[in-house]
Write a protein that holds these residues in place. Structure first.
Motif, PDB file in Angstrom:
ATOM      1  N   ARG A   4      32.561  45.861   3.082  1.00 39.68           N
ATOM      2  CA  ARG A   4      33.045  45.288   4.342  1.00 39.68           C
ATOM      3  C   ARG A   4      32.080  45.499   5.505  1.00 39.68           C
ATOM      4  O   ARG A   4      32.197  44.837   6.541  1.00 39.68           O
ATOM      5  CB  ARG A   4      34.426  45.859   4.667  1.00 39.68           C
ATOM      6  N   SER A   5      31.140  46.410   5.353  1.00 42.48           N
ATOM      7  CA  SER A   5      30.140  46.591   6.411  1.00 42.48           C
ATOM      8  C   SER A   5      29.057  45.523   6.355  1.00 42.48           C
ATOM      9  O   SER A   5      28.253  45.400   7.284  1.00 42.48           O
ATOM     10  CB  SER A   5      29.499  47.983   6.310  1.00 42.48           C
ATOM     11  N   LEU A   6      29.020  44.719   5.284  1.00 43.76           N
ATOM     12  CA  LEU A   6      28.041  43.654   5.156  1.00 43.76           C
ATOM     13  C   LEU A   6      28.447  42.487   6.059  1.00 43.76           C
ATOM     14  O   LEU A   6      29.558  41.968   5.955  1.00 43.76           O
ATOM     15  CB  LEU A   6      27.952  43.193   3.699  1.00 43.76           C
ATOM     16  N   VAL A   7      27.531  42.097   6.953  1.00 41.60           N
ATOM     17  CA  VAL A   7      27.813  40.977   7.858  1.00 41.60           C
ATOM     18  C   VAL A   7      26.822  39.848   7.575  1.00 41.60           C
ATOM     19  O   VAL A   7      25.679  40.089   7.198  1.00 41.60           O
ATOM     20  CB  VAL A   7      27.730  41.408   9.334  1.00 41.60           C
ATOM     21  N   PRO A   8      27.246  38.598   7.741  1.00 45.53           N
ATOM     22  CA  PRO A   8      26.334  37.479   7.504  1.00 45.53           C
ATOM     23  C   PRO A   8      25.192  37.461   8.520  1.00 45.53           C
ATOM     24  O   PRO A   8      25.373  37.824   9.688  1.00 45.53           O
ATOM     25  CB  PRO A   8      27.231  36.248   7.669  1.00 45.53           C
ATOM     26  N   VAL A   9      24.035  37.048   8.064  1.00 42.29           N
ATOM     27  CA  VAL A   9      22.870  36.869   8.931  1.00 42.29           C
ATOM     28  C   VAL A   9      22.381  35.428   8.772  1.00 42.29           C
ATOM     29  O   VAL A   9      22.100  34.990   7.648  1.00 42.29           O
ATOM     30  CB  VAL A   9      21.738  37.852   8.561  1.00 42.29           C
ATOM     31  N   TYR A  10      22.289  34.729   9.884  1.00 36.55           N
ATOM     32  CA  TYR A  10      21.785  33.359   9.826  1.00 36.55           C
ATOM     33  C   TYR A  10      20.263  33.388   9.886  1.00 36.55           C
ATOM     34  O   TYR A  10      19.670  34.013  10.770  1.00 36.55           O
ATOM     35  CB  TYR A  10      22.334  32.530  10.984  1.00 36.55           C
ATOM     36  N   ASN A  11      19.648  32.714   8.908  1.00 31.92           N
ATOM     37  CA  ASN A  11      18.188  32.611   8.861  1.00 31.92           C
ATOM     38  C   ASN A  11      17.799  31.218   9.354  1.00 31.92           C
ATOM     39  O   ASN A  11      17.911  30.236   8.625  1.00 31.92           O
ATOM     40  CB  ASN A  11      17.696  32.820   7.423  1.00 31.92           C
ATOM     41  N   PRO A  12      17.343  31.113  10.612  1.00 33.71           N
ATOM     42  CA  PRO A  12      17.038  29.790  11.168  1.00 33.71           C
ATOM     43  C   PRO A  12      15.828  29.134  10.512  1.00 33.71           C
ATOM     44  O   PRO A  12      15.684  27.914  10.570  1.00 33.71           O
ATOM     45  CB  PRO A  12      16.780  30.080  12.654  1.00 33.71           C
ATOM     46  N   HIS A  13      14.970  29.930   9.892  1.00 36.34           N
ATOM     47  CA  HIS A  13      13.771  29.379   9.264  1.00 36.34           C
ATOM     48  C   HIS A  13      14.102  28.598   7.988  1.00 36.34           C
ATOM     49  O   HIS A  13      13.339  27.714   7.589  1.00 36.34           O
ATOM     50  CB  HIS A  13      12.777  30.495   8.949  1.00 36.34           C
ATOM     51  N   THR A  14      15.224  28.947   7.365  1.00 36.44           N
ATOM     52  CA  THR A  14      15.645  28.261   6.137  1.00 36.44           C
ATOM     53  C   THR A  14      16.983  27.560   6.305  1.00 36.44           C
ATOM     54  O   THR A  14      17.482  26.952   5.347  1.00 36.44           O
ATOM     55  CB  THR A  14      15.749  29.264   4.976  1.00 36.44           C
ATOM     56  N   ASP A  15      17.566  27.654   7.496  1.00 34.93           N
ATOM     57  CA  ASP A  15      18.893  27.092   7.782  1.00 34.93           C
ATOM     58  C   ASP A  15      19.909  27.567   6.748  1.00 34.93           C
ATOM     59  O   ASP A  15      20.666  26.796   6.166  1.00 34.93           O
ATOM     60  CB  ASP A  15      18.838  25.560   7.807  1.00 34.93           C
ATOM     61  N   ARG A  16      19.925  28.888   6.563  1.00 37.55           N
ATOM     62  CA  ARG A  16      20.775  29.482   5.527  1.00 37.55           C
ATOM     63  C   ARG A  16      21.521  30.686   6.080  1.00 37.55           C
ATOM     64  O   ARG A  16      20.948  31.494   6.812  1.00 37.55           O
ATOM     65  CB  ARG A  16      19.907  29.893   4.340  1.00 37.55           C
ATOM     66  N   LEU A  17      22.793  30.796   5.731  1.00 37.45           N
ATOM     67  CA  LEU A  17      23.582  31.973   6.072  1.00 37.45           C
ATOM     68  C   LEU A  17      23.506  32.936   4.894  1.00 37.45           C
ATOM     69  O   LEU A  17      23.968  32.610   3.786  1.00 37.45           O
ATOM     70  CB  LEU A  17      25.033  31.587   6.358  1.00 37.45           C
ATOM     71  N   VAL A  18      22.940  34.100   5.128  1.00 38.19           N
ATOM     72  CA  VAL A  18      22.720  35.075   4.056  1.00 38.19           C
ATOM     73  C   VAL A  18      23.838  36.110   4.107  1.00 38.19           C
ATOM     74  O   VAL A  18      23.934  36.893   5.054  1.00 38.19           O
ATOM     75  CB  VAL A  18      21.346  35.754   4.211  1.00 38.19           C
ATOM     76  N   ASP A  19      24.676  36.113   3.088  1.00 39.53           N
ATOM     77  CA  ASP A  19      25.848  36.990   3.116  1.00 39.53           C
ATOM     78  C   ASP A  19      26.157  37.637   1.767  1.00 39.53           C
ATOM     79  O   ASP A  19      27.258  38.143   1.562  1.00 39.53           O
ATOM     80  CB  ASP A  19      27.074  36.223   3.611  1.00 39.53           C
ATOM     81  N   GLN A  20      25.189  37.633   0.845  1.00 37.34           N
ATOM     82  CA  GLN A  20      25.401  38.241  -0.468  1.00 37.34           C
ATOM     83  C   GLN A  20      24.194  39.088  -0.867  1.00 37.34           C
ATOM     84  O   GLN A  20      23.047  38.679  -0.695  1.00 37.34           O
ATOM     85  CB  GLN A  20      25.600  37.165  -1.537  1.00 37.34           C
ATOM     86  N   ASP A  21      24.462  40.283  -1.415  1.00 38.40           N
ATOM     87  CA  ASP A  21      23.399  41.091  -1.999  1.00 38.40           C
ATOM     88  C   ASP A  21      22.822  40.348  -3.203  1.00 38.40           C
ATOM     89  O   ASP A  21      23.568  39.820  -4.029  1.00 38.40           O
ATOM     90  CB  ASP A  21      23.936  42.449  -2.442  1.00 38.40           C
ATOM     91  N   GLU A  22      21.490  40.343  -3.313  1.00 40.85           N
ATOM     92  CA  GLU A  22      20.835  39.508  -4.318  1.00 40.85           C
ATOM     93  C   GLU A  22      20.305  40.268  -5.535  1.00 40.85           C
ATOM     94  O   GLU A  22      19.905  39.636  -6.523  1.00 40.85           O
ATOM     95  CB  GLU A  22      19.656  38.753  -3.676  1.00 40.85           C
ATOM     96  N   CYS A  23      20.279  41.580  -5.473  1.00 40.03           N
ATOM     97  CA  CYS A  23      19.642  42.331  -6.560  1.00 40.03           C
ATOM     98  C   CYS A  23      20.602  42.720  -7.675  1.00 40.03           C
ATOM     99  O   CYS A  23      20.161  43.184  -8.737  1.00 40.03           O
ATOM    100  CB  CYS A  23      18.977  43.588  -5.998  1.00 40.03           C
ATOM    101  N   VAL A  24      21.907  42.579  -7.437  1.00 43.09           N
ATOM    102  CA  VAL A  24      22.902  42.993  -8.425  1.00 43.09           C
ATOM    103  C   VAL A  24      22.801  42.102  -9.668  1.00 43.09           C
ATOM    104  O   VAL A  24      22.767  40.872  -9.559  1.00 43.09           O
ATOM    105  CB  VAL A  24      24.319  42.915  -7.826  1.00 43.09           C
TER     106      VAL A  24
END
Length: 400
Positions: free
Chosen positions: A187-207
């Motif tokens: 729950r401490s994970l918050v979305p981050v908008y990446n304007p360079h890729t027009d993408r909302l990053v809201d998931q851990d990717e290494c799992v």
């Protein structure tokens, strides 16, 4: 000393340390600015009330040079008078930054501070600062300053960890992290908008929830050449009771490199009342120490031992532990030294599965611990991190 409270803790997703990672197009300052402004919105914090920002960052070069704490504040558009400082205690940096921020409250030097950390390993790779301690082999061997993988395999040797055992730790980390991710426990994970890729990053990717014992067993040892270059000989010369070093760590049971950032809002009780923010937890005590430098990454265990001893507590007095999964053998050392069982620590996975953005990891783990204490309605927790040269830091928190 004044009492110190945690008012909020947030983090970005941990994304792959590759050009196609979700956060890679962002600069460290942009990533941290996003978190600072999310914190402002979540808590209705007036940034002018913040008296200092302390961030951990290990590789302070290129994008992460020139005091990334202060430059991030500038990018975020926060008031000019808010100062920032960047600290490096290796991979304990994020938790130590929170500790330093808390000490200012304890000492009465400030009422509201922020601690945290950032590491963009896709943009500023580990060891790219070309530090003598890591790149000069003669210096490293003379001063017993070894690389992390060498220390992890020495821990495995000292605590009789088989390849199967360290792979079991990694498999459990992956399964727990995948389950927690699916259930929305971070729950401490918050979305981050990446304007360079027009993408909302809201998931851990290494799992990697599809990891199996067989896939882990197929991976070759990662640090045999490192050992042959001199670290094995040094470790065995100081510990002749061992005949050889067990090289059991692989890419699968080592922490994943990634990008990420985290911040923690810290303040006095009076500050919370004035700001209208309810505290989530109180920081009870912090302990920093160093263990055997030949183990490199085993310091989190000694830090927990020292913290419990200082407070005259036992592990049974603590509801939950979040311990730095600084290579799988460190977890086995923890179990043997402290008697902890699997299911009592890192219940939602550790750095092997989630990733290890070095300067940010400790602050991320603090938020993860607080999330899980709240979810389970538990009271007390310890978070502990390891860093190079045997560094270890542990913090005890108690929910409000």
């Amino acid at each position: 000393m004044n009492e110190v409270f945690i008012y909020d803790a947030i983090r970005s997703a941990r994304t792959k340390a590759k050009p196609d990672g979700g956060l890679a197009a962002l600069s460290p300052m942009e990533l941290m600015a996003s978190l600072l402004n999310t914190l402002k919105e979540r808590t209705h914090l007036d940034p002018a009330r913040v008296e200092d920002v302390t961030l951990g960052c290990v590789t302070q070069a290129v994008d992460q040079a020139a005091n990334v704490a202060k430059t991030s504040l500038m990018v975020a558009g926060w008031p000019d008078h808010v100062p920032g400082i960047t600290v490096n205690r290796f991979c304990s940096s994020g938790l130590d930054a929170c500790n330093i921020a808390a000490m200012k409250i304890m000492a009465g030097q400030a009422e509201v501070t922020i601690g945290g950390g950032v590491e963009m390993m896709s943009r500023v790779p580990m060891l790219s600062d070309k530090a003598t301690a890591f790149h000069d082999q003669a210096f490293a061997l003379k001063n017993r300053f070894l690389l992390m993988g060498a220390g992890a395999d020495f821990i495995a040797t000292r605590f009789h960890c088989s390849r199967e055992e360290v792979d079991q730790i990694a498999l459990l980390s992956q399964k727990n992290a995948a389950a927690a991710q699916a259930a929305g426990y971070y729950r401490s994970l918050v979305p981050v908008y990446n304007p360079h890729t027009d993408r909302l990053v809201d998931q851990d990717e290494c799992v990697r929830g599809n990891t199996t014992a067989e896939s882990l067993a197929s991976l070759p040892p990662a640090f045999e050449q490192l050992g042959a270059a001199g670290s094995d000989a040094l470790q065995l010369s100081e510990h002749p009771e061992y005949q050889s070093i067990q090289h059991v760590h692989t890419a699968g049971n080592s922490p994943a490199m990634c990008d990420g950032a985290a911040i923690v809002l810290i303040g006095s009780q009076q500050a919370g009342e004035q700001l209208g923010i309810r505290p989530r937890a109180r920081i009870v005590q912090v302990q920093t120490t160093c263990d055997d430098p030949l183990e490199v990454v085993g310091g989190c265990v000694k830090a927990v031992e020292a913290l419990l001893d200082k407070l005259k507590l036992n592990t049974s007095d603590i509801d939950l532990f979040e311990i730095h999964e600084a290579f799988a053998a460190t977890s086995i050392k923890l179990e043997q030294r402290l008697g902890l069982k699997r299911g009592e620590y890192n219940v939602n996975g550790g750095c092997i599965a989630l990733g290890h953005p070095m300067g940010a990891t400790g602050a991320m783990m603090l938020g993860t611990l607080l999330d899980e204490l709240e979810r389970r309605d538990l009271k007390t927790g310890i978070v502990a991190t390891s860093g190079a040269a045997g560094t270890g830091t542990a913090m005890l928190i108690k929910r409000c």
